[in-house]
Enzyme design. Structure first.
Site, mmCIF file in Angstrom:
data_model
loop_
_atom_site.group_PDB
_atom_site.id
_atom_site.type_symbol
_atom_site.label_atom_id
_atom_site.label_comp_id
_atom_site.label_asym_id
_atom_site.label_seq_id
_atom_site.Cartn_x
_atom_site.Cartn_y
_atom_site.Cartn_z
ATOM 1 N N SER A 131 12.968 22.941 -5.292
ATOM 2 C CA SER A 131 11.691 23.510 -5.743
ATOM 3 C C SER A 131 11.928 24.707 -6.661
ATOM 4 O O SER A 131 11.171 24.943 -7.599
ATOM 5 C CB SER A 131 10.850 23.931 -4.529
ATOM 6 O OG SER A 131 10.442 22.791 -3.798
ATOM 7 N N ILE A 156 19.603 12.365 -7.428
ATOM 8 C CA ILE A 156 19.504 11.962 -8.827
ATOM 9 C C ILE A 156 19.225 10.460 -8.925
ATOM 10 O O ILE A 156 20.091 9.626 -8.639
ATOM 11 C CB ILE A 156 20.776 12.333 -9.610
ATOM 12 C CG1 ILE A 156 21.106 13.824 -9.411
ATOM 13 C CG2 ILE A 156 20.592 11.995 -11.079
ATOM 14 C CD1 ILE A 156 19.988 14.783 -9.786
ATOM 15 N N THR A 157 17.992 10.139 -9.336
ATOM 16 C CA THR A 157 17.587 8.743 -9.480
ATOM 17 C C THR A 157 18.392 8.072 -10.583
ATOM 18 O O THR A 157 18.546 8.617 -11.676
ATOM 19 C CB THR A 157 16.085 8.650 -9.805
ATOM 20 O OG1 THR A 157 15.339 9.261 -8.755
ATOM 21 C CG2 THR A 157 15.643 7.202 -9.946
ATOM 22 N N ARG A 268 -9.829 -12.511 6.341
ATOM 23 C CA ARG A 268 -9.692 -12.447 7.805
ATOM 24 C C ARG A 268 -11.054 -12.220 8.452
ATOM 25 O O ARG A 268 -11.818 -11.339 8.036
ATOM 26 C CB ARG A 268 -8.729 -11.325 8.193
ATOM 27 C CG ARG A 268 -8.546 -11.156 9.697
ATOM 28 C CD ARG A 268 -7.386 -10.232 10.010
ATOM 29 N NE ARG A 268 -7.367 -9.820 11.395
ATOM 30 C CZ ARG A 268 -6.986 -10.576 12.430
ATOM 31 N NH1 ARG A 268 -6.619 -11.827 12.203
ATOM 32 N NH2 ARG A 268 -6.993 -10.107 13.662
ATOM 33 N N GLN A 279 -18.882 -2.109 7.816
ATOM 34 C CA GLN A 279 -19.159 -0.942 6.992
ATOM 35 C C GLN A 279 -18.047 0.105 7.027
ATOM 36 O O GLN A 279 -17.793 0.769 6.019
ATOM 37 C CB GLN A 279 -20.495 -0.317 7.409
ATOM 38 C CG GLN A 279 -21.691 -1.160 7.016
ATOM 39 C CD GLN A 279 -23.018 -0.517 7.399
ATOM 40 O OE1 GLN A 279 -23.078 0.276 8.335
ATOM 41 N NE2 GLN A 279 -24.077 -0.857 6.693
ATOM 42 N N GLN A 336 -4.305 0.589 7.676
ATOM 43 C CA GLN A 336 -5.404 0.509 8.639
ATOM 44 C C GLN A 336 -6.230 -0.757 8.434
ATOM 45 O O GLN A 336 -6.626 -1.422 9.395
ATOM 46 C CB GLN A 336 -6.291 1.752 8.509
ATOM 47 C CG GLN A 336 -7.167 2.019 9.716
ATOM 48 C CD GLN A 336 -6.359 2.493 10.915
ATOM 49 O OE1 GLN A 336 -5.176 2.830 10.787
ATOM 50 N NE2 GLN A 336 -6.976 2.482 12.085
ATOM 51 N N GLY A 340 -2.471 -4.639 12.556
ATOM 52 C CA GLY A 340 -1.083 -4.882 12.960
ATOM 53 C C GLY A 340 -0.257 -5.526 11.870
ATOM 54 O O GLY A 340 0.948 -5.260 11.741
ATOM 55 N N GLU A 364 9.679 15.341 -8.552
ATOM 56 C CA GLU A 364 9.010 15.937 -9.712
ATOM 57 C C GLU A 364 8.090 17.097 -9.285
ATOM 58 O O GLU A 364 7.028 17.323 -9.860
ATOM 59 C CB GLU A 364 8.190 14.888 -10.477
ATOM 60 C CG GLU A 364 8.950 13.649 -10.869
ATOM 61 C CD GLU A 364 10.038 13.908 -11.888
ATOM 62 O OE1 GLU A 364 10.028 14.993 -12.496
ATOM 63 O OE2 GLU A 364 10.888 13.040 -12.075
#
Length: 385
Positions: A131, A156-157, A268, A279, A336, A340, A364
């Site tokens: 940081s 390091i990506t 489903r 709702q 959610q 499951g 970043e």
């Protein structure tokens, strides 16, 4: 700034087709093997995906910031490994050269980066410079026509697969903070080693590791811009653009996860009706769709401002902060809505996406660093600091 609407629509259509027809069927394999098939990388090279924001004069597509973020939103509707493989090259891997490189440096490196012949990465972060990015300890000592680099980088990506590294190192002995920091383009070779790829929570297929410099000799001609002491300014230019790019790359996965969740809940049934008709489920869909729209709108406005030459330090920080946090909220709602099945990898890709996008709020600039940066810049803008 969209230069040619027809050309952009064709590119967006090609990306959309590639993501859905080529990448989505391979996502489980990429995650399982923790690798991307070489033939797919070659296909990405042929399509020019490695050179999106590299100027046309050097073999890239020269996308404007607005065009780049629109393409990134399409590309990132996929597992993160895809955007990491090409996005690092077209973003932080090449942007320092684009922004501040000498003409000779651009001619030497950018064409091969644009074609994907070379993979680049940005080596900035260190164990004590995260940081606090200016707390760089890696040193670069002048020795005749070379610099000798010593030190190490972390997180390091693309480091394990990179051919060239944009390295931020301290050239002024005893200096502190951003003063005395320079940027170099360093080829993989003697004195530069990379560690084994990390075992990570997510983002399988995206290689990240440490980088080590042990008396690594770098020709002085590879000092970016040819001037010492300007490296931190260069990296800030890179990060301001990259934060917009990354905000777009956070928005694509959110779009994908919401699409999957809406499809699942529509198909489903429970208690004699589609789950999507309840709702409380619709509330999660509405919140997710609204936040995605808000992120997309923010990013496009900031991208257009950057294309007009405006200072986007504040807006880029706000975009990255909001989009990364938004993506995490959408991921949580998607799990959610799947129930499951969202937790079990055998039944849906949602659990993988949930793990993949968690990193967005860390790299970043963490969300907390962006909060501090946004407040600091807002107070300065208001003339209160």
């Amino acid at each position: 700034m969209i230069r040619n609407t027809a050309h952009l629509e064709a590119l967006l259509g090609d990306i959309r087709t590639f993501v859905r027809e080529r990448w989505h069927p391979l996502e489980d394999q990429v995650s399982r093997d923790n690798d991307i098939p070489p033939e797919l990388v070659d296909e990405l090279r042929r399509k020019g995906y490695f050179g999106w924001s590299i100027p046309e004069a050097y073999g890239g597509l020269g996308l404007t910031t607005e065009e780049l973020v629109l393409c990134a939103m399409e590309l990132s509707q996929s597992s993160v490994a895809l955007r990491a493989r090409v996005g690092t090259n077209t973003g932080i891997g090449s942007e320092a050269l684009v922004a501040d490189g000498t003409e000779e440096q651009k001619q030497r490196w950018l064409p091969r980066m644009a074609t994907g012949e070379l993979t680049g990465c940005l080596a900035l972060t260190e164990p004590e410079a995260g940081s606090e990015a200016s707390n760089v300890q890696t040193t670069a000592r002048r020795d005749g026509e070379h610099y000798v680099l010593n030190g190490g980088k972390r997180f390091i990506t693309n480091a394990p697969v990179a051919d060239v590294f944009t390295v931020i190192a301290r050239t002024e002995l005893g200096s502190k903070g951003s003063k005395g920091v320079s940027a170099f383009l360093v080829e993989r070779g003697p004195g530069l080693t990379t560690g084994e790829p990390y075992r990570m929570m997510g983002q399988a297929g995206s290689f990240v590791s440490d980088v080590h410099f042990d008396d690594c000799r770098v020709p002085a001609s590879q000092l970016i811009g040819g001037r010492e002491g300007t490296g931190f300014q260069t990296v800030m230019k890179v990060l301001n653009k990259q934060r917009l790019h990354l905000a777009a790359l956070c928005t694509g996965p959110a779009i994908r996860m919401l699409d999957l969740a809406m499809m699942h809940t529509s198909r489903r049934s429970q208690f004699g009706q589609a789950v999507a008709d309840f709702q409380l489920v619709q509330a999660m869909i509405a919140d997710s769709r609204t936040e995605i729209y808000a992120a997309r709108s923010m990013i496009l406005e900031a991208a257009r401002a950057r294309d007009l030459g405006e200072d986007v330090a504040l807006s880029a920080s706000m975009c990255k902060y909001f989009a990364s946090e938004m993506c995490g909220r959408v991921a949580d709602r998607a799990v959610q809505m799947f129930g499951g099945s969202g937790y079990v990898a055998d039944f849906s890709p949602i659990e993988r996406y949930y793990r993949d996008v968690r990193l967005f709020r860390l790299y970043e600039g963490t969300s907390q660093i962006h909060q501090l940066n946004i407040a600091k810049l807002a107070l300065r803008e208001a003339g209160m600091r």
